[in-house]
Design an enzyme around this catalytic site. Sequence first.
Site, PDB file in Angstrom:
ATOM      1  NE  ARG A   1      -3.847 -16.129  13.338  1.00  0.00           N
ATOM      2  CZ  ARG A   1      -3.297 -16.130  14.540  1.00  0.00           C
ATOM      3  NH1 ARG A   1      -2.554 -15.118  14.935  1.00  0.00           N
ATOM      4  NH2 ARG A   1      -3.489 -17.127  15.372  1.00  0.00           N
ATOM      5  N   GLY A   2      -7.206 -15.358  14.745  1.00  0.00           N
ATOM      6  CA  GLY A   2      -7.132 -15.609  16.189  1.00  0.00           C
ATOM      7  C   GLY A   2      -8.476 -15.273  16.793  1.00  0.00           C
ATOM      8  CB  ALA A   3     -10.737 -17.111  19.052  1.00  0.00           C
TER       9      ALA A   3
ATOM     10  NE  ARG B   1     -11.123 -18.060   9.979  1.00  0.00           N
ATOM     11  CZ  ARG B   1      -9.955 -18.279  10.587  1.00  0.00           C
ATOM     12  NH1 ARG B   1      -9.311 -17.269  11.154  1.00  0.00           N
ATOM     13  NH2 ARG B   1      -9.442 -19.499  10.652  1.00  0.00           N
TER      14      ARG B   1
ATOM     15  CD  GLN C   1      -2.314 -20.447  11.468  1.00  0.00           C
ATOM     16  OE1 GLN C   1      -1.664 -21.405  11.041  1.00  0.00           O
ATOM     17  NE2 GLN C   1      -3.614 -20.338  11.266  1.00  0.00           N
TER      18      GLN C   1
ATOM     19  CG  ASP D   1     -10.086 -20.928  17.421  1.00  0.00           C
ATOM     20  OD1 ASP D   1      -9.133 -21.712  17.623  1.00  0.00           O
ATOM     21  OD2 ASP D   1      -9.963 -19.848  16.823  1.00  0.00           O
TER      22      ASP D   1
ATOM     23  CG  ASN E   1      -6.685 -24.316  19.577  1.00  0.00           C
ATOM     24  OD1 ASN E   1      -6.943 -23.126  19.532  1.00  0.00           O
ATOM     25  ND2 ASN E   1      -5.448 -24.776  19.618  1.00  0.00           N
ATOM     26  CE  LYS E   2      -5.601 -22.870  13.093  1.00  0.00           C
ATOM     27  NZ  LYS E   2      -6.682 -22.563  12.124  1.00  0.00           N
TER      28      LYS E   2
HETATM   29  C1  LIG Z   1      -5.983 -16.938  21.096  1.00  0.00           C
HETATM   30  S1  LIG Z   1      -6.999 -17.876  20.109  1.00  0.00           S
HETATM   31  C2  LIG Z   1      -5.990 -18.243  18.761  1.00  0.00           C
HETATM   32  C3  LIG Z   1      -6.521 -19.400  17.990  1.00  0.00           C
HETATM   33  O1  LIG Z   1      -6.964 -18.980  16.685  1.00  0.00           O
HETATM   34  C4  LIG Z   1      -6.204 -19.675  15.730  1.00  0.00           C
HETATM   35  O2  LIG Z   1      -6.889 -19.967  14.565  1.00  0.00           O
HETATM   36  P1  LIG Z   1      -6.682 -19.058  13.239  1.00  0.00           P
HETATM   37  O3  LIG Z   1      -5.225 -18.719  13.153  1.00  0.00           O
HETATM   38  O4  LIG Z   1      -7.178 -19.960  12.124  1.00  0.00           O
HETATM   39  O5  LIG Z   1      -7.576 -17.861  13.451  1.00  0.00           O
HETATM   40  C5  LIG Z   1      -5.805 -20.941  16.446  1.00  0.00           C
HETATM   41  O6  LIG Z   1      -6.883 -21.847  16.550  1.00  0.00           O
HETATM   42  C6  LIG Z   1      -5.426 -20.392  17.781  1.00  0.00           C
HETATM   43  O7  LIG Z   1      -5.324 -21.304  18.813  1.00  0.00           O
END
Ligand SMILES: CSC[C@H]1O[C@H](OP(=O)(O)O)[C@H](O)[C@@H]1O
Length: 332
Positions: free
Chosen positions: A56-58, A90, A188, A228, A238-239
Amino acid sequence: MKIKKKIKSEILLKPIIWEDNKLILIDQRKLPHKLEYYVCHNYKDVAFAIKEMVVRGAPAIGVAAAYGLALAEINEDDIEEAYKTLKNTRPTAINLFYALDRCMKAYKEGKSILEEAKRIHEEDIHVCKKIGEVGEKLIDDGDVILTHCNAGALATSMYGTALSVIRHAFWNGKKIIVIVDETRPRLQGALTAFELKYEGIPYKVITDNTAGFLMQKGEVDKIIVGADRILKNGTVYNKIGTYSLAVLAKYHDIPFYVAAPLSTFDLKSKEEDVIIEERDKKEVLYLKDILLFPEGSDCYNFAFDKTPAELITGIITEKGVVKPNEIMKLFK
Ligand SMILES: CSC[C@H]1O[C@H](OP(=O)(O)O)[C@H](O)[C@@H]1O
């Protein structure tokens, strides 16, 4: 005298490894207590890994999706079908679509998808390192920096975005403490804590609700988060919880920075075009397998929110730090 800490790149966390025509991912569902790997042999394995947040993570899901399409080419699967499946995993992080479209363009030009995926992977490592080098200059010795979710090495190919800034400040000898939002419901923040502990960077975990109180007590110097998707008008997706932090930061006059690579910018979409992912309600109602609320409770589970440009002090990119109303400078 500040002693620059020399960190050998081979000990840095890398959540994504391409080896022997397989995609090997750190299974982030098992962290922070178990470091296990999830091996993808085909594009459907990668789609599952993205949707279930194995990875996960953009930036990380973009790189993973690129390798997913490469696996489809290697396995002689239907590329269009693979593209559609990966694209539908996603909806919010633009990096997923950026990477898939780059690979599809290469494919239609008769080039190797795998080579394009490898280029995207390498570029992400270089860009995240640069974001750290650029953003580190904003950090003062003694800063207490609050961050939300995980915008670290685990959310990218290496280094991270927000955590790359934090790592580089620490490596340059700045005495910092990181305040880590646990980030309900997927927590996270535990991934961020794992990364910081792994490198000996001082941190304290807080519940998401504690952030405002710490700001009110004057105990937060700066806030740095990831992103994101960033629109041309400076709106940052973002989150979930990022918007609340930004409002609190504005009220308490605390600098609020967003760290992101140019691959996270979406210059075409308008706010009404962006889908904010809503995930399975079980993620909110259960903790592991324990039901936390009365049977049959309903809930919201938005995975992201949106923060308007006026709440953002600066956006830290590999090309420099810009104000949210100066984004087009990055693309000149
Ligand atoms: C470096 S971007 C990381 C970004 O992605 C996370 O979302 P997820 O854990 O649901 O993929 C979160 O928004 C982070 O800031």
